[in-house]
Design an enzyme around this catalytic site. Sequence first.
Site, PDB file in Angstrom:
ATOM      1  N   LYS A  80       0.960  -1.382  -0.144  1.00 36.71           N
ATOM      2  CA  LYS A  80       0.103   0.193  -0.050  1.00 36.71           C
ATOM      3  C   LYS A  80       0.761   1.321  -0.021  1.00 36.71           C
ATOM      4  CE  LYS A  80      -3.997   1.894   2.734  1.00 36.71           C
ATOM      5  NZ  LYS A  80      -4.850   1.473   3.790  1.00 36.71           N
ATOM      6  N   SER A 155      -9.832   1.641   2.510  1.00 41.73           N
ATOM      7  CA  SER A 155      -8.984   2.570   1.853  1.00 41.73           C
ATOM      8  C   SER A 155      -7.741   1.726   1.127  1.00 41.73           C
ATOM      9  CB  SER A 155      -8.206   3.601   2.538  1.00 41.73           C
ATOM     10  OG  SER A 155      -7.319   2.906   3.708  1.00 41.73           O
ATOM     11  N   SER A 179     -10.737  -0.304   6.541  1.00 36.92           N
ATOM     12  CA  SER A 179      -9.945  -0.136   5.480  1.00 36.92           C
ATOM     13  C   SER A 179      -9.319  -1.408   4.833  1.00 36.92           C
ATOM     14  CB  SER A 179      -9.046   1.112   5.452  1.00 36.92           C
ATOM     15  OG  SER A 179      -9.532   2.343   5.479  1.00 36.92           O
TER      16      SER A 179
END
Length: 479
Positions: A80, A155, A179
């Site tokens: 990420k 997210s 997320s």
Amino acid sequence: MTELHYLDASTALGLFRRRELSPVELLQSLIHRIEEVNGGINALTETLFEDALPAAKKAAVRYARGRDVTPLLGLPVAAKEKHGLQGRTLSQGLVARRDTLAAANHPVIERIQRAGGIIHARTTTPELSCATVTHSPLWGVTRNPWNQRFSPGGSSGGSGAALAAGFAPLATASDIAGSTRLPASFTGTVGYKAPYGRIPGLAPLSADHYRGDGPMARTVADTALLANVMSGRHPGDHTTVADAAPMAPDPALVAGLRVALCIRLGNYPVAPDVEANTRRVAEALTAAGAVVEEIVLPWTVEEISRTMFTHFGYLLGPAMEDETAGSEPQLAAYTRRFMADARAAAEANRYVDGLRAETLLQGQLAEAMTGFDALLCPASAVPALDADAHYLDGIDANGQYLGHYWQAHMTAPFNIANRCPVLAVPSGMADCGIPTGVQIVGHPFDDATVFHLGAAVESALPWADRHPMAPEFAGHAGI
């Protein structure tokens, strides 16, 4: 036979150690897959093939010499973007920060690389990881590989989409309100929200007890593999707790466990297909020998939302305002809305009011779980989100209008109950053609139990061989 780009990490490690597969071969298959289909889903911010290929060759040499002593040796990992790599960009999706470079590796990156993992790609997020969808002015819209009309969630949506599309066997994620678990649910993958303190974060927001960094993968065993690497005390994060025993998921250990099934967590408006799939998981656990009993909780989406945003109003919201000062016109509408909602909540409620609400919810959960080993519930009340939507005016959830999109997701209560481990695993397919998922919630710091239960679900309802069909990557049509 499983296509090479969909090979799970545990199987790949076994093949590496038996000299039946080279880390270079696996990486090259992933590179080809990324080049072939990422244009349709936009899950990556950048690729690091020029660094990854030499690392894979070194890993292959180590295996050839019998030096396979590190737990992730030669395995590609998609990171990420918020998990900074020294010398690489660390924008968190902000146009104004597009040229900012990370001064050091994030703690989870440091541990992955020390364990022999190879970061070969970085995944998209919404701005500052503050939305339930994954799109930003900097990177554009990330789409769900199962149906490109829909979002992979947020997210950690780029990580979920990358796993589902066959770009990596492992990925990093983070979770402050769902997320990790929401993208796992929407993409048919596995995501883990560890108990607060189990996995180190980056100061100063490592001190925020809602948040946590963690693993995503396509199987329960692979998720445990990466969680074991990430976990443990770290000198840069004062909140980390003592090392725990490595997790080894075993479905045979589920027999006799008592599981509380809670479909609505109070009054969440759960869609019929989500409910049906959740009950299917409960039936599978019963067949595996667990004792499943349905319960209710006295929660409301309104109170959970108020509690959550009061917390954000004193921590994440002000931190976001500091990060974005002077660049407001460049921000996504959902970022401005999030900061405004957090600010309003702080104006309406004192920090101690938030703590009272949090401890009330924690106590209610502890009472409801008394006599049970874990709790089972959906991850999201709604089965899908539109990929390019902002949801500024709320969301329609099963015919009921909700004032904020977070009220359609059932993950935040377990960031409030922040010491509880939560594993999100697939539960089936929604009517719209993308996966749904459930959350398996454990007692504080009882990580092992949720992984055993997740492994039992995976064994009873196998999903490892279910992947998006190739024609979906050519356009925006569903299956």
